[in-house]
Design a protein around this motif. Sequence first.
Motif, PDB file in Angstrom:
ATOM      1  N   GLN A  77      21.107 -32.559   8.705  1.00 54.75           N
ATOM      2  CA  GLN A  77      19.749 -32.996   9.383  1.00 54.75           C
ATOM      3  C   GLN A  77      19.204 -34.349   9.141  1.00 54.75           C
ATOM      4  O   GLN A  77      19.367 -34.819   8.059  1.00 54.75           O
ATOM      5  CB  GLN A  77      18.553 -31.901   9.005  1.00 54.75           C
ATOM      6  CG  GLN A  77      18.848 -30.542   9.561  1.00 54.75           C
ATOM      7  CD  GLN A  77      17.635 -29.535   9.392  1.00 54.75           C
ATOM      8  OE1 GLN A  77      17.403 -29.242   8.048  1.00 54.75           O
ATOM      9  NE2 GLN A  77      17.066 -29.188  10.307  1.00 54.75           N
ATOM     10  N   GLN A  81      14.058 -33.774  11.662  1.00 55.48           N
ATOM     11  CA  GLN A  81      14.405 -32.280  11.816  1.00 55.48           C
ATOM     12  C   GLN A  81      14.017 -31.397  10.481  1.00 55.48           C
ATOM     13  O   GLN A  81      13.697 -30.301  10.856  1.00 55.48           O
ATOM     14  CB  GLN A  81      15.996 -32.375  12.139  1.00 55.48           C
ATOM     15  CG  GLN A  81      16.536 -32.846  13.367  1.00 55.48           C
ATOM     16  CD  GLN A  81      18.207 -33.182  13.487  1.00 55.48           C
ATOM     17  OE1 GLN A  81      18.602 -33.104  12.651  1.00 55.48           O
ATOM     18  NE2 GLN A  81      18.466 -33.242  15.006  1.00 55.48           N
ATOM     19  N   GLU A  84      10.646 -30.739  10.776  1.00 50.78           N
ATOM     20  CA  GLU A  84      10.119 -29.790  11.742  1.00 50.78           C
ATOM     21  C   GLU A  84      10.501 -28.399  11.309  1.00 50.78           C
ATOM     22  O   GLU A  84       9.540 -27.658  11.520  1.00 50.78           O
ATOM     23  CB  GLU A  84      11.177 -30.065  13.001  1.00 50.78           C
ATOM     24  CG  GLU A  84      10.830 -28.967  14.238  1.00 50.78           C
ATOM     25  CD  GLU A  84      11.792 -29.124  15.528  1.00 50.78           C
ATOM     26  OE1 GLU A  84      11.637 -28.338  16.337  1.00 50.78           O
ATOM     27  OE2 GLU A  84      12.547 -30.236  15.360  1.00 50.78           O
ATOM     28  N   ASP A  85      11.689 -28.254  10.462  1.00 47.72           N
ATOM     29  CA  ASP A  85      11.636 -26.828   9.706  1.00 47.72           C
ATOM     30  C   ASP A  85      10.726 -26.607   8.843  1.00 47.72           C
ATOM     31  O   ASP A  85      10.093 -25.462   9.006  1.00 47.72           O
ATOM     32  CB  ASP A  85      13.144 -26.882   9.171  1.00 47.72           C
ATOM     33  CG  ASP A  85      14.243 -26.526  10.188  1.00 47.72           C
ATOM     34  OD1 ASP A  85      13.948 -25.843  11.241  1.00 47.72           O
ATOM     35  OD2 ASP A  85      15.465 -26.653   9.846  1.00 47.72           O
ATOM     36  N   HIS A  88       7.427 -25.688  10.575  1.00 46.53           N
ATOM     37  CA  HIS A  88       7.722 -24.248  11.251  1.00 46.53           C
ATOM     38  C   HIS A  88       7.642 -23.013  10.313  1.00 46.53           C
ATOM     39  O   HIS A  88       7.112 -21.825  10.818  1.00 46.53           O
ATOM     40  CB  HIS A  88       8.926 -24.541  12.277  1.00 46.53           C
ATOM     41  CG  HIS A  88       8.855 -22.965  13.114  1.00 46.53           C
ATOM     42  ND1 HIS A  88       8.229 -22.757  14.206  1.00 46.53           N
ATOM     43  CD2 HIS A  88       9.770 -21.950  12.887  1.00 46.53           C
ATOM     44  CE1 HIS A  88       8.494 -21.642  14.738  1.00 46.53           C
ATOM     45  NE2 HIS A  88       9.509 -21.246  13.847  1.00 46.53           N
ATOM     46  N   HIS A  89       8.181 -23.159   9.295  1.00 45.98           N
ATOM     47  CA  HIS A  89       8.498 -22.122   8.279  1.00 45.98           C
ATOM     48  C   HIS A  89       7.477 -22.219   7.160  1.00 45.98           C
ATOM     49  O   HIS A  89       7.497 -21.537   6.245  1.00 45.98           O
ATOM     50  CB  HIS A  89       9.883 -22.260   7.840  1.00 45.98           C
ATOM     51  CG  HIS A  89      10.822 -21.803   8.769  1.00 45.98           C
ATOM     52  ND1 HIS A  89      11.038 -20.459   9.250  1.00 45.98           N
ATOM     53  CD2 HIS A  89      11.817 -22.737   9.661  1.00 45.98           C
ATOM     54  CE1 HIS A  89      12.207 -20.800  10.229  1.00 45.98           C
ATOM     55  NE2 HIS A  89      12.440 -21.897  10.459  1.00 45.98           N
ATOM     56  N   ALA A 307      20.889 -28.242  15.290  1.00 44.67           N
ATOM     57  CA  ALA A 307      20.470 -27.306  14.665  1.00 44.67           C
ATOM     58  C   ALA A 307      21.471 -26.716  13.612  1.00 44.67           C
ATOM     59  O   ALA A 307      21.418 -26.021  12.988  1.00 44.67           O
ATOM     60  CB  ALA A 307      19.900 -26.074  15.339  1.00 44.67           C
ATOM     61  N   SER A 310      20.857 -26.993  10.064  1.00 44.13           N
ATOM     62  CA  SER A 310      19.567 -26.342   9.504  1.00 44.13           C
ATOM     63  C   SER A 310      19.767 -25.254   8.656  1.00 44.13           C
ATOM     64  O   SER A 310      20.636 -24.284   9.020  1.00 44.13           O
ATOM     65  CB  SER A 310      18.912 -26.195  10.667  1.00 44.13           C
ATOM     66  OG  SER A 310      17.701 -25.429  10.161  1.00 44.13           O
ATOM     67  N   PHE A 312      17.964 -22.756   8.597  1.00 41.29           N
ATOM     68  CA  PHE A 312      17.194 -21.562   9.707  1.00 41.29           C
ATOM     69  C   PHE A 312      17.849 -21.821  10.985  1.00 41.29           C
ATOM     70  O   PHE A 312      17.478 -21.544  11.983  1.00 41.29           O
ATOM     71  CB  PHE A 312      15.686 -21.916   9.824  1.00 41.29           C
ATOM     72  CG  PHE A 312      14.956 -22.167   8.397  1.00 41.29           C
ATOM     73  CD1 PHE A 312      14.562 -21.094   7.861  1.00 41.29           C
ATOM     74  CD2 PHE A 312      14.612 -23.486   8.010  1.00 41.29           C
ATOM     75  CE1 PHE A 312      13.857 -21.311   6.522  1.00 41.29           C
ATOM     76  CE2 PHE A 312      13.901 -23.585   6.971  1.00 41.29           C
ATOM     77  CZ  PHE A 312      13.697 -22.676   5.979  1.00 41.29           C
ATOM     78  N   ARG A 313      19.157 -21.905  11.033  1.00 45.92           N
ATOM     79  CA  ARG A 313      19.976 -21.914  12.247  1.00 45.92           C
ATOM     80  C   ARG A 313      19.722 -20.628  12.699  1.00 45.92           C
ATOM     81  O   ARG A 313      19.911 -19.590  12.223  1.00 45.92           O
ATOM     82  CB  ARG A 313      21.361 -22.214  11.730  1.00 45.92           C
ATOM     83  CG  ARG A 313      22.230 -22.332  13.186  1.00 45.92           C
ATOM     84  CD  ARG A 313      23.664 -22.786  12.488  1.00 45.92           C
ATOM     85  NE  ARG A 313      24.612 -22.928  13.561  1.00 45.92           N
ATOM     86  CZ  ARG A 313      26.029 -22.775  13.669  1.00 45.92           C
ATOM     87  NH1 ARG A 313      26.600 -22.541  12.536  1.00 45.92           N
ATOM     88  NH2 ARG A 313      26.731 -22.948  14.630  1.00 45.92           N
TER      89      ARG A 313
END
Length: 550
Positions: A77, A81, A84-85, A88-89, A307, A310, A312-313
Amino acid sequence: MMQENSNLSVLIIDPNPGMRSNLQNMLNLTGISKVEYAVNAGTAIRQLARRSYDIVLCEYDLGGGGSSSNSGAGGGQDGQQLLEDLRHHRLLSPWAIFIMLTSEAVYGKVIGAAELAPTDYVLKPFTAETLGARIARAIERRAVFLPAYQMVAQGKVLEAIRTAAALEVAQPRYALDCARLQAELRASLGQHAEAEYIYRKVLAYKPLGWASLGVARAEFAQGRIQQARDTLQGLVAANPRLMAAYDLLARCHEAAGEHTQAQKILEEAVAISPHLVRRLRKLGEVALEAGDAQAAEKSFKQVVSKARYSEFRDPEDHVRLVNALVRRGDMLAASGVVRDLERSMRASPELDACIGVANAALHDAAGNRDAAVLGLTNAVAAVRTSTTLSTGLKVGLVRSCLEHRLDAPAQDVMLAVVNDAGSGVTSQDALRIFTDAGRRDLADGMSQQLKAQAQILLGVADEKRNMGDVRGAVQTLLEALHMAPQNLQVMIAVAGGVLRQINELGWDHPLGELCLAQLEKIRAVDAQHPRLGPLMEEYAAMRRKYGIST
């Protein structure tokens, strides 16, 4: 300042050992000595999941080195990116300072990083003095807002709002930031009219893009879709790089059933900021709704690619890509995507469910009904033990089961969706799905099951209330309301339970609004009901008791 900085903890995320060493030296010059490292996004996520840091310094280009399989040229990543993860998490606390370090000259990447709201970003090359000044500025601002952030973290949102209001007066330098925080917290409580009022006050003082966006969000949340659209169109014209405005404008078009227009808006946003994974995913979904399978395929291919590294794929991205390819008739490519899904992700119920759904779509397109039924059956079995599958995938699975006359599995999955209050799917939505499929018999059967479950929950709520757990009783009543929103007995129980909690624990704005809505529904169903008058009087008394204006 040096002494104050000695207690700060910093995480440096950079694949280059030389740059990590330089950054540590710069931090040491500012008095910061508690420094840890991550060489790529995966390592950073694991470290941030274990503990929090005061400051995160993140290199934008994370693919330039390191020994992990997630790094190296073209792999892993990038910093945007990763951010962003993390957002979001919720792996970054509200008071964490996140500074992006980049030498990238590509404007799209810079604006992409900016729209995810890092605390700051610093262009290379920079000096220790520059970095120290940026950190000092961020620490100063954080110190002002830290009490409010900590109250939010403790669930004391109303106290945080009062604190921010006091700061607005005490810290005029940060008055606009304080107003923004109050509005955002009001919106988080569902107090959208109050949030809109604050945003409009800001706009009366100064035309700021974030305040106009806040007005549009409040309008949208209150169901004034056309007004929100008008606000956003003016906002995008004046601020063509305010990316969140495009996202909300697309939602306005979606709400009006204008999927082609929503797709156009999102395509404009992606052209400006092409790297945000969740926007690309949304563009693919909207394009499918608009019947543009080719555009959907393009977007979902980018999502799967971006992704891939990631932590969190999401296996559902492969399912979305399969659906787009099947729509286009490219069965060979769709089969390849399923094979990639099977071999590239670790085993889980979510993976099994996605493989089942994807295989069913493939076999349906090939006319192989028995194999499609087997895929759906496998997916249903996996859904029963999954915890993170989206509501959209589950509802799609229900529809596919209905098409193949898998009645019991369709009902089981649909009941699970409705019983999950966070799904956003009401019992009325569920019944409509069965009715639209021509299965009124299943809709009637499910309606009876939901009513029976709601009746049981009313009894559980009574037990909790008798034990003095008024808050727990209301939560149970809300579950019953979710299952049977048109049930008069449930409406009355909810209104009474909410008023009891307000009387004992204090005014709660979202619950007060919910109570009023139930009273209006009761009036619409039976204006002469003997409980309606006393409940209305009790509601008015609670507003007077807590000084709530009408």
